[in-house]
Design a protein around this motif. Structure first.
Motif, PDB file in Angstrom:
ATOM      1  N   ILE A  64     -35.580  29.563-130.359  1.00 36.01           N
ATOM      2  CA  ILE A  64     -34.243  30.222-130.213  1.00 36.01           C
ATOM      3  C   ILE A  64     -33.856  29.642-128.684  1.00 36.01           C
ATOM      4  N   ILE A  75     -30.315  27.408-127.722  1.00 39.90           N
ATOM      5  CA  ILE A  75     -29.425  27.560-126.619  1.00 39.90           C
ATOM      6  C   ILE A  75     -29.292  26.320-125.870  1.00 39.90           C
ATOM      7  N   LYS A 103     -26.741  23.298-126.465  1.00 40.65           N
ATOM      8  CA  LYS A 103     -25.301  23.497-126.153  1.00 40.65           C
ATOM      9  C   LYS A 103     -25.170  23.336-124.755  1.00 40.65           C
ATOM     10  N   VAL A 125     -25.115  32.193-130.891  1.00 45.13           N
ATOM     11  CA  VAL A 125     -25.510  30.763-130.222  1.00 45.13           C
ATOM     12  C   VAL A 125     -24.877  29.817-131.272  1.00 45.13           C
ATOM     13  N   LEU A 146     -29.366  27.869-116.143  1.00 43.78           N
ATOM     14  CA  LEU A 146     -28.565  27.758-117.635  1.00 43.78           C
ATOM     15  C   LEU A 146     -27.080  27.869-117.286  1.00 43.78           C
ATOM     16  N   ILE A 168     -23.753  24.945-118.100  1.00 40.32           N
ATOM     17  CA  ILE A 168     -22.662  24.852-119.237  1.00 40.32           C
ATOM     18  C   ILE A 168     -21.382  24.932-118.473  1.00 40.32           C
ATOM     19  N   GLN A 170     -18.806  29.623-123.774  1.00 42.70           N
ATOM     20  CA  GLN A 170     -20.042  29.154-123.985  1.00 42.70           C
ATOM     21  C   GLN A 170     -21.255  29.776-122.946  1.00 42.70           C
ATOM     22  N   LYS A 175     -21.717  33.222-123.545  1.00 40.84           N
ATOM     23  CA  LYS A 175     -22.386  33.614-124.566  1.00 40.84           C
ATOM     24  C   LYS A 175     -24.065  33.307-124.415  1.00 40.84           C
ATOM     25  N   LEU A 176     -24.218  32.081-124.200  1.00 37.93           N
ATOM     26  CA  LEU A 176     -25.643  31.793-124.075  1.00 37.93           C
ATOM     27  C   LEU A 176     -26.459  32.256-122.876  1.00 37.93           C
ATOM     28  N   VAL A 181     -27.541  35.632-124.385  1.00 39.70           N
ATOM     29  CA  VAL A 181     -28.474  35.389-125.271  1.00 39.70           C
ATOM     30  C   VAL A 181     -29.730  35.367-124.701  1.00 39.70           C
ATOM     31  N   ILE A 208     -33.179  37.708-124.486  1.00 35.16           N
ATOM     32  CA  ILE A 208     -34.552  37.129-125.165  1.00 35.16           C
ATOM     33  C   ILE A 208     -35.545  37.440-123.884  1.00 35.16           C
TER      34      ILE A 208
END
Lengths: 221, 44, 220
Positions: free
Chosen positions: A147, A151, A154, A218, C126, C130, C135, C138-139, C142, C146
């Motif tokens: 996973i 991520i 991108k 994602v 992270l 980006i 994006q 969103k990422l 996520v 996690i």
């Protein structure tokens, strides 16, 4: 339907990998490099099992963080992700990739373990327990790495970001699995490792369920 | 340096004071940076 | 109302500082006056965990609604959590220096806060990698979810590995600090006061970030 589609994604990855051998070749070299580094670092010293287990997991961790991101990064680089999006749902993509990464990691780990035992005098007293721990450890390792690979694919500067992102997520797993392999290698019975195996298994289940729920965000554009 | 350490060792209340100061400096520094950010927004 | 709350925060935290330093505490073996650190150190750790889970909560809301405000909230909460995480680490290691003899000795509690620092660091790394706003939102959402589902595993893992020196009712019953009622009152007010301070700072940060976002979308 879902299983069939994931199997197709897996087969597609496997056949494209067998055709180009991009990941396999560089990973095999990587394994050789890291194993020889370990060999030269310890020289002819007699090293404790405790330290050897740590070294083994360093080799496994860095091999997987250098290879497992490829499955998704490749789709982005070759711009095939769009057609994959059209042809199947997100759940089958993540399951297929997960399965592919599992096969990849299992075979690589067997190789690493084989070479590692040869070059160091790593003694595994409880072999069956050791292998069970390695298998369950790999399940969790792969589920989290996959996973995060999705991520990463991108984002910019993928190569450096991947270990940075996966390390804190993998740490609970790594601590448990290193501890359990250490115990198994000095000959603790499998029955006494059940607690550790339980943690590894529940880590795998929790992360996989979370990935299945989150992957669609994602994957979509 | 070691005398400072010994001083703090024997008067441990000052350690607590030092910790309160660390927290205050941290929060103050953060608020300063936020202030700067808002100022920049106002100028734009 | 808001004015009242900010004054209340001021009064509570001032009172905690004064009473925390001045009020007599029961005799605690091996800690002595150093036990007063817990009035200030524990709220820091508590807020860094709280901010982490608030950030996760806003991330879930973002993925559900796609409302950009939630991403702003999630990011702001993470940033404040990072600040308090650093403060908890700094105050904790100073405390450790004087009661255990070294700034850092990989005690389970220190390991946990270190991991939290790593997660916050990875989250910001992270975000900065980006470019596209959607994006990024969103990422990073996520990722924070996690990370948040793996954090609870430490509760089960840590006690198995090493014994802790940290005074705590869960990890180390021998080192438990028995608080009398006055100490408990100061401690709980410290928790409440610092939590309110965090919420206030979060509100400020969110308002600033919202202004920033509006400015950016106007200039585009």
């Amino acid at each position: 339907m879902l299983l069939k589609n994931s199997y197709l994604v897996f087969k597609k990855d496997l056949s494209s990998e067998l055709r180009t051998r991009y990941v396999i070749n560089s990973l095999l070299m990587f394994v050789l490099v890291i194993i020889s580094i370990i060999r030269f670092a310890i020289g002819d010293e007699k090293v404790d099992n405790e330290i050897l287990t740590g070294l083994l997991w360093i080799a496994i961790f860095f091999t997987s963080v250098s290879g497992l991101s490829r499955t998704f990064v490749k789709e982005e680089e070759k711009e095939t992700s769009f057609s994959l999006k059209l042809s199947t749902g997100s759940n089958s993509v993540i399951l297929g990739k997960l399965f592919f990464n599992l096969i990849l990691t299992f075979s690589l780990n067997l190789l690493i373990l084989f070479l590692f035992v040869i070059i160091t005098d790593y003694e595994i007293k409880n072999f069956s327990g050791f292998m069970i721990v390695i298998v369950f450890g790999n399940l969790g390792l792969v589920s989290a790495s996959t996973i995060i690979a999705a991520i990463i694919s991108k984002a910019n500067s993928k190569g450096t970001l991947y270990p940075v992102l996966s390390f804190p997520v993998l740490l609970p797993l790594l601590i448990t699995v290193i501890n359990a392999t250490k115990l198994a290698s000095v000959g603790v019975e499998t029955g006494k490792l059940l607690g550790e195996i339980q943690i590894l298994l529940s880590y795998f289940i929790v992360v996989t369920v979370a990935s299945l729920m989150l992957f669609k965000y994602v994957w979509e554009d | 340096m070691s005398s400072l350490y010994d001083f703090l060792e024997t008067n441990s209340l000052y350690i607590v004071l030092l910790i309160v100061l660390i927290i205050w400096v941290g929060i103050f520094g953060y608020l300063r940076s936020l202030d700067k950010k808002i100022k920049k927004l106002e100028e734009k | 109302m808001k004015n009242f709350i900010t004054y209340a925060i001021f009064v509570i935290i001032s009172a905690v500082i004064i009473l925390g330093l001045a009020l007599p505490i029961p005799d605690i073996p091996a800690l002595g006056d150093k036990a007063r650190v817990l009035y200030f150190h524990v709220p820091m750790s508590w807020i860094s965990v709280l901010a982490f889970f608030m950030s996760m909560w806003y991330s879930i809301r973002y993925l559900k609604t796609r409302d950009h405000n939630y991403d702003i909230k999630s990011y702001s909460s993470a940033q404040l959590g990072f600040l308090f995480c650093i403060l908890a680490t700094a105050t904790g290691s100073l405390w450790a220096k004087f009661s255990w003899g070294s700034f850092w000795n990989w005690d389970p509690r220190q390991t946990s806060i270190f991991i939290l620092l790593l997660i916050y660091g990875a989250y910001f790394a992270l975000r900065s990698a980006i470019e596209s706003e959607d994006q990024r939102a969103k990422l990073s959402s996520v990722y924070s979810i996690i990370a948040a589902v793996t954090v609870p595993f430490f509760v089960f893992i840590m006690p198995r590995i090493v014994e802790s020196l940290h005074p705590d009712p869960i990890l180390n019953t021998q080192g438990k600090i028995n608080m009398d009622s006055s100490m408990l009152t100061v401690f709980l007010s410290a928790l409440v006061g610092f939590t309110m301070l965090y919420l206030w700072m979060l509100d400020l940060k969110i308002r600033a970030e919202k202004l920033n976002y509006k400015k950016l979308s106007l200039t585009d």
